[in-house]
Design a protein around this motif. Structure first.
Motif, PDB file in Angstrom:
ATOM      1  N   VAL A   9      15.068   2.687   3.964  1.00 10.88           N
ATOM      2  CA  VAL A   9      15.117   1.201   3.287  1.00 10.88           C
ATOM      3  C   VAL A   9      14.166   1.786   1.787  1.00 10.88           C
ATOM      4  O   VAL A   9      13.188   2.296   2.135  1.00 10.88           O
ATOM      5  CB  VAL A   9      14.370   0.148   3.866  1.00 10.88           C
ATOM      6  N   LYS A  10      14.807   1.656   0.733  1.00  7.97           N
ATOM      7  CA  LYS A  10      14.020   1.700  -0.511  1.00  7.97           C
ATOM      8  C   LYS A  10      13.751   0.347  -0.996  1.00  7.97           C
ATOM      9  O   LYS A  10      14.585  -0.628  -1.029  1.00  7.97           O
ATOM     10  CB  LYS A  10      14.591   2.404  -1.368  1.00  7.97           C
ATOM     11  N   VAL A  11      12.611   0.231  -1.533  1.00  5.74           N
ATOM     12  CA  VAL A  11      12.188  -1.068  -2.267  1.00  5.74           C
ATOM     13  C   VAL A  11      11.943  -1.097  -3.651  1.00  5.74           C
ATOM     14  O   VAL A  11      10.893  -0.014  -3.638  1.00  5.74           O
ATOM     15  CB  VAL A  11      11.236  -1.889  -1.541  1.00  5.74           C
ATOM     16  N   GLN A  12      12.598  -1.565  -4.519  1.00  9.42           N
ATOM     17  CA  GLN A  12      12.207  -1.152  -6.060  1.00  9.42           C
ATOM     18  C   GLN A  12      11.718  -2.437  -6.918  1.00  9.42           C
ATOM     19  O   GLN A  12      12.329  -3.412  -6.533  1.00  9.42           O
ATOM     20  CB  GLN A  12      13.345  -0.536  -6.450  1.00  9.42           C
ATOM     21  N   THR A  14      12.254  -8.464 -10.668  1.00  9.18           N
ATOM     22  CA  THR A  14      13.228  -8.184  -9.682  1.00  9.18           C
ATOM     23  C   THR A  14      12.896  -7.386  -8.748  1.00  9.18           C
ATOM     24  O   THR A  14      12.525  -6.423  -8.972  1.00  9.18           O
ATOM     25  CB  THR A  14      14.727  -7.945 -10.183  1.00  9.18           C
ATOM     26  N   LEU A  15      12.863  -7.634  -7.448  1.00 12.61           N
ATOM     27  CA  LEU A  15      12.619  -6.829  -6.222  1.00 12.61           C
ATOM     28  C   LEU A  15      14.206  -6.511  -5.568  1.00 12.61           C
ATOM     29  O   LEU A  15      14.762  -7.477  -5.215  1.00 12.61           O
ATOM     30  CB  LEU A  15      11.748  -7.652  -5.355  1.00 12.61           C
ATOM     31  N   LYS A  16      14.222  -5.223  -5.568  1.00 11.17           N
ATOM     32  CA  LYS A  16      15.614  -4.781  -5.103  1.00 11.17           C
ATOM     33  C   LYS A  16      15.383  -4.046  -3.692  1.00 11.17           C
ATOM     34  O   LYS A  16      14.595  -3.157  -3.486  1.00 11.17           O
ATOM     35  CB  LYS A  16      16.212  -3.883  -6.216  1.00 11.17           C
ATOM     36  N   PHE A  17      16.178  -4.097  -2.671  1.00 14.62           N
ATOM     37  CA  PHE A  17      16.087  -3.579  -1.364  1.00 14.62           C
ATOM     38  C   PHE A  17      17.402  -2.854  -1.138  1.00 14.62           C
ATOM     39  O   PHE A  17      18.686  -3.437  -1.350  1.00 14.62           O
ATOM     40  CB  PHE A  17      15.866  -4.697  -0.215  1.00 14.62           C
ATOM     41  N   GLU A  38       8.091   1.785  -6.580  1.00 11.57           N
ATOM     42  CA  GLU A  38       9.179   2.103  -5.395  1.00 11.57           C
ATOM     43  C   GLU A  38       8.473   2.599  -4.266  1.00 11.57           C
ATOM     44  O   GLU A  38       7.457   3.177  -4.466  1.00 11.57           O
ATOM     45  CB  GLU A  38      10.082   3.105  -5.977  1.00 11.57           C
ATOM     46  N   THR A  39       8.902   2.180  -3.049  1.00 11.04           N
ATOM     47  CA  THR A  39       8.393   2.731  -1.926  1.00 11.04           C
ATOM     48  C   THR A  39       9.581   2.836  -0.871  1.00 11.04           C
ATOM     49  O   THR A  39      10.681   2.260  -1.151  1.00 11.04           O
ATOM     50  CB  THR A  39       7.273   1.517  -1.018  1.00 11.04           C
ATOM     51  N   THR A  40       9.306   3.895  -0.025  1.00  9.44           N
ATOM     52  CA  THR A  40      10.587   4.083   0.892  1.00  9.44           C
ATOM     53  C   THR A  40       9.960   4.153   2.295  1.00  9.44           C
ATOM     54  O   THR A  40       8.868   4.721   2.483  1.00  9.44           O
ATOM     55  CB  THR A  40      11.078   5.663   0.673  1.00  9.44           C
ATOM     56  N   ILE A  41      10.773   3.758   3.171  1.00 12.78           N
ATOM     57  CA  ILE A  41      10.591   3.511   4.908  1.00 12.78           C
ATOM     58  C   ILE A  41      11.700   4.267   5.586  1.00 12.78           C
ATOM     59  O   ILE A  41      12.859   3.928   5.156  1.00 12.78           O
ATOM     60  CB  ILE A  41      10.198   2.141   4.952  1.00 12.78           C
ATOM     61  N   LYS A  51       4.631  -2.128   1.969  1.00  8.43           N
ATOM     62  CA  LYS A  51       3.936  -2.773   0.918  1.00  8.43           C
ATOM     63  C   LYS A  51       4.578  -2.128  -0.492  1.00  8.43           C
ATOM     64  O   LYS A  51       4.966  -0.748  -0.273  1.00  8.43           O
ATOM     65  CB  LYS A  51       2.482  -2.567   0.970  1.00  8.43           C
ATOM     66  N   ILE A  52       4.669  -2.920  -1.347  1.00  9.62           N
ATOM     67  CA  ILE A  52       4.967  -1.989  -2.755  1.00  9.62           C
ATOM     68  C   ILE A  52       4.027  -2.681  -3.587  1.00  9.62           C
ATOM     69  O   ILE A  52       3.698  -3.905  -3.892  1.00  9.62           O
ATOM     70  CB  ILE A  52       6.413  -2.513  -3.056  1.00  9.62           C
TER      71      ILE A  52
END
Length: 445
Positions: free
Chosen positions: A67-70, A109-112, A80-83, A94-95
């Motif tokens: 899962v990437k959160v940008q 904008t928060l993109k998953f 960006e953070t990656t799980i 957390k981001i």
């Protein structure tokens, strides 16, 4: 019959290969059905927060991957953070939301992005309200003490104390909210930036009671001494030195704004004339000069320039002549002797007609009885005036030839004689007959 059979078999293999490629592209690398559900409230946060999120990730056909959160400010990705998500289930992370200067409250904008091992993805985007944290106070952290900076307005903080004229410290903002982070603001490339604890060199014209201020939106801080020459801001080198490069004309008035006690500064008689009313006029020939404001010694160092570089002597006798050696220094030999340090070389004032001069006062800017300096073509080692390229008929100062007590080209005081203490002498180097036939004259002022 063998050739048609062979062609048939080759065609069959080609079709099979083409079908296999299409199958790989369509199915092997894009199979499964990844599903993502955001389970936490991500509708609002502060700049500078570490925003916590929770998601449920699943795929009933194939294993998951990540899962990437940008985070995007308008169209720019800023975080960006990656799980890793090997199995179906709930995941949290957390981001970080950057705390940039001059970015007002607004929406981001928060993109998953959930991806399985076949590289198939699903995306979800959310709008998030971002606001700058309202710090209750800030801390000015110095080597010896921490000062509390009170809020005096929106994004504005100040501490008023009896300070010395120079205060060095960084600014620390406390954590705001459960997801907030403490933040530091320090000195980077002559400006205040977040993430640094390098001390900010606050400076005031005088010691005493004054305020140190900081704006958490613009990163503007004060006080700093700003020096202007004829309205042009000089660049800050450090706490004690400011410099700028200017086209100056002979006779024009020169004003230094930002220096309270300029009347108490040493004014170089070669480059400036200070009138009885305190005004200062430029005394050099028209040209480009680098001026360094020296707060330690309270004087203005002037150096001739050629375009973007310090000037050097040209083959036609124009440019600049520099002095390196012992027994000479501006504003005084006691505080700033040149010595054999090229970086401290003195630039003789070009006066036109291939002549260069320096004015020195015996006992102050030149030793009365013991000197050992010479003339150079540049502010460094290299071209220089040796015994065969410069001469003088002065009965006080002689030029060394390597056998008379001085190295070739080095100046000395004639044995048994001395310059008159408190008296100024003008040394002039004339290149009118060529660079290899320089003539040195010494005249009492």
């Amino acid at each position: 019959m063998k050739r048609p059979i062979l062609n048939f078999l080759l065609g069959t293999v080609a079709v099979a290969a083409l079908y296999s490629c299409k199958k790989d592209e369509k199915y092997v690398y894009q199979i499964g059905e990844p599903k993502l559900e955001v389970k936490s409230d991500i509708s609002a946060a502060h700049f500078g927060d570490s925003l916590v999120f929770q998601v449920h990730a699943s795929d009933q056909e194939i294993a998951l991957s990540t899962v990437k959160v940008q985070l995007f400010f308008t169209d720019d990705q800023v975080s960006e953070t990656t799980i890793r998500t090997k199995e179906n289930g709930d995941y949290s992370g957390k981001i970080f939301i950057p705390f940039y200067k001059n970015v007002p409250n607004g929406k981001a904008t928060l993109k998953f992005i959930l991806q399985n091992i076949s590289q198939k993805m699903t995306e979800q985007s959310y709008e998030i309200d971002l606001t700058r944290p309202d710090f209750p106070y800030l801390n000015l952290v110095t080597e010896s003490k921490s000062y509390k900076m009170e809020k005096i307005g929106t994004n504005e903080y100040a501490v008023t104390e009896s300070f010395p004229s120079s205060v060095k410290g960084y600014i620390q903002a406390p954590k705001v909210g459960e997801q907030g982070n403490p933040m530091n603001f320090g000195w980077v490339n002559n400006t205040v930036e977040i993430g640094s604890t390098t001390e900010i060199p606050f400076t005031n014209l005088t010691s005493g009671v004054y305020s140190i201020k900081f704006n958490t939106l613009t990163y503007e801080a004060s006080p700093f001494i700003n020096i202007y020459l004829n309205g042009n801001l000089l660049s800050r080198v450090d706490d004690d030195y400011f410099k700028g490069e200017f086209e100056l004309k002979n006779g024009e008035q020169v004003t230094f704004d930002g220096i309270d006690d300029v009347k108490n500064w040493w004014i170089d008689p070669d480059y400036f004339i200070q009138k009885s009313d305190g005004s200062i006029n430029f005394n050099g020939i028209n040209g480009k000069y680098r001026i360094t404001v020296d707060f330690k010694l309270k004087y203005f160092l002037v150096e001739a320039m050629d375009g973007a570089n310090l000037a050097s002597l040209k083959a036609d006798g124009t440019g600049a002549i520099w002095i390196i050696g012992e027994g000479i220094g501006k504003p005084g030999i006691a505080t700033n002797q040149v010595g054999w340090s090229p970086e401290k070389a003195l630039c003789m004032m070009p006066i036109g007609n291939k002549k260069y001069q320096i004015t020195l006062k015996a006992g102050e800017s030149i030793h009365a009885s013991n000197i050992n300096f010479k003339f150079f073509h540049q502010k460094n080692w290299g071209g220089e005036f040796g015994a065969t390229s410069i001469s003088t008929d002065n009965d006080m100062i002689f030029i060394g030839d390597g056998t008379n007590g001085r190295d070739s080209g080095n100046l000395g005081i004639v044995s048994g004689k001395s310059l008159t203490l408190g008296t100024s002498y003008i040394l002039t180097v004339d290149l009118g007959q060529g660079n290899s036939k320089a003539i040195l004259t010494v005249v009492k002022k």
